[in-house]
Scaffold this active site. Sequence first.
Site, short mmCIF file in Angstrom:
data_model
loop_
_atom_site.label_atom_id
_atom_site.label_comp_id
_atom_site.label_asym_id
_atom_site.label_seq_id
_atom_site.Cartn_x
_atom_site.Cartn_y
_atom_site.Cartn_z
N THR A 212 -0.06 -53.76 7.48
CA THR A 212 0.86 -52.97 7.28
C THR A 212 2.08 -53.22 7.71
O THR A 212 1.82 -53.53 9.33
CB THR A 212 0.58 -51.75 6.86
OG1 THR A 212 -0.56 -51.36 5.91
CG2 THR A 212 1.70 -51.12 6.55
N ARG A 240 -6.27 -46.84 -5.97
CA ARG A 240 -6.53 -46.38 -5.35
C ARG A 240 -5.26 -46.27 -3.37
O ARG A 240 -4.03 -47.61 -4.11
CB ARG A 240 -6.96 -46.96 -4.00
CG ARG A 240 -7.53 -46.15 -2.16
CD ARG A 240 -6.48 -47.27 -1.36
NE ARG A 240 -6.26 -47.07 -0.11
CZ ARG A 240 -5.98 -47.25 1.32
NH1 ARG A 240 -5.41 -48.48 0.37
NH2 ARG A 240 -6.35 -47.18 2.10
N GLY A 242 -2.76 -46.13 -0.68
CA GLY A 242 -3.12 -45.30 0.54
C GLY A 242 -1.87 -43.98 1.53
O GLY A 242 -1.37 -43.51 0.96
N GLY A 266 -5.78 -45.41 6.30
CA GLY A 266 -5.31 -44.95 5.21
C GLY A 266 -5.48 -43.35 4.84
O GLY A 266 -5.07 -42.28 5.39
N1 ASP Z 1 -2.66 -47.94 6.54
C1 ASP Z 1 -2.72 -48.65 4.61
C2 ASP Z 1 -3.42 -48.75 3.78
O1 ASP Z 1 -5.01 -47.59 4.13
C3 ASP Z 1 -3.03 -50.41 5.10
C4 ASP Z 1 -3.12 -50.48 6.98
O2 ASP Z 1 -2.56 -49.98 7.60
O3 ASP Z 1 -3.47 -52.36 7.41
O4 ASP Z 1 -3.28 -48.49 2.76
#
Ligand code: ASP
Length: 346
Positions: A212, A240, A242, A266
Amino acid sequence: MKNYIYLIAFLFAFTSCKKETETQAKETPIEQKKAEFSIIIHGGAGTILKKNMTPEKEAEYNAKLEEAIRVGYNILKNGGTSLDAVEKTINVLEDSPLFNAGKGAVFTHEGTNEHDASIMDGSNLNAGASAGTKTVRNPINLARAVMEKSPHVMLSGNGAEVFATEQGIQIVDPSYFFTESRMKSLERVKASEKNEVASFYDENIKDSKYGTVGCAALDIHGNLAAGTSTGGMTNKRWGRIGDAPIIGAGTYANNATCAVSSTGWGEFFIRGMVAHDISALMEYKGLSLKEAANLVIQDKLTNLGGTGGIVAVDKDGNMVMEFNTPGMYRATMNDKGELYIGMYKD
Ligand code: ASP
């Protein structure tokens, strides 16, 4: 009588002058400590280890992180807003296939790419977010439009795409987001599927397919802003969503405390309200940003079983990068133009 008036005038002038000196003496050290502006970014946290990295890959990540942060730095240096710096910096990372946002986003169980993003303005606690979009090239631009051009905070799916089109935000064919390496990750995750829950979590962590992107900034006007953009987690399904588009979990900004962008598993960031918790500890307990971030990531998130990290900047321009994973892509620039780039645990 005349002499008496002169005496009063003299005493008055003397005391006001003394007052001014005292005020200055009190304020000067605080002023000196303040950074005019600061900017900090992340490109995801996870199993980022030097032994798994080639010098070429490392150079590629370094170059992209530097390119992105310099965009925001130049905006801030020229007196631009933290919101512009956050949005434009994230655009560079979204356009790079190296990161799990925009082009290069991870694949869902069905082999699609679904993007989440959010942005927050610390000056008025205004915020915007979009979730589960499939055709918006730069989801952070949509999040900002939701904040500024709609009466809502979060839009999702088809409706968010209709709004994006109406706002003239760039729409692309879903194939634009395809990358070979992310498809391979999905195939790997699916091949090792033991049961749905185990594979979703274990493989995302082993595969280190976080990635991310996020940014937090303080501008010369004293305003904080933060933003986050992601493709979510490999093999996600059932629509889903996040933490990235959840205000208080993935993103938070408040001029009274700090601006935070999160990355990691997440579900735990939502349950821990990680970004807001850091701000709340500063606001209600008087902790410094460093203390608050350390407590939230190393104690609270870790005890909950969550993995990941945050980047944050406080109202005085102090920057913090805190993570409990082996690595996190990250970079900072201060008002002196000093650049730091990191990937592994120092
Ligand atoms: N936090 C993000 C999610 O759960 C994933 C990530 O940070 O790469 O969608």
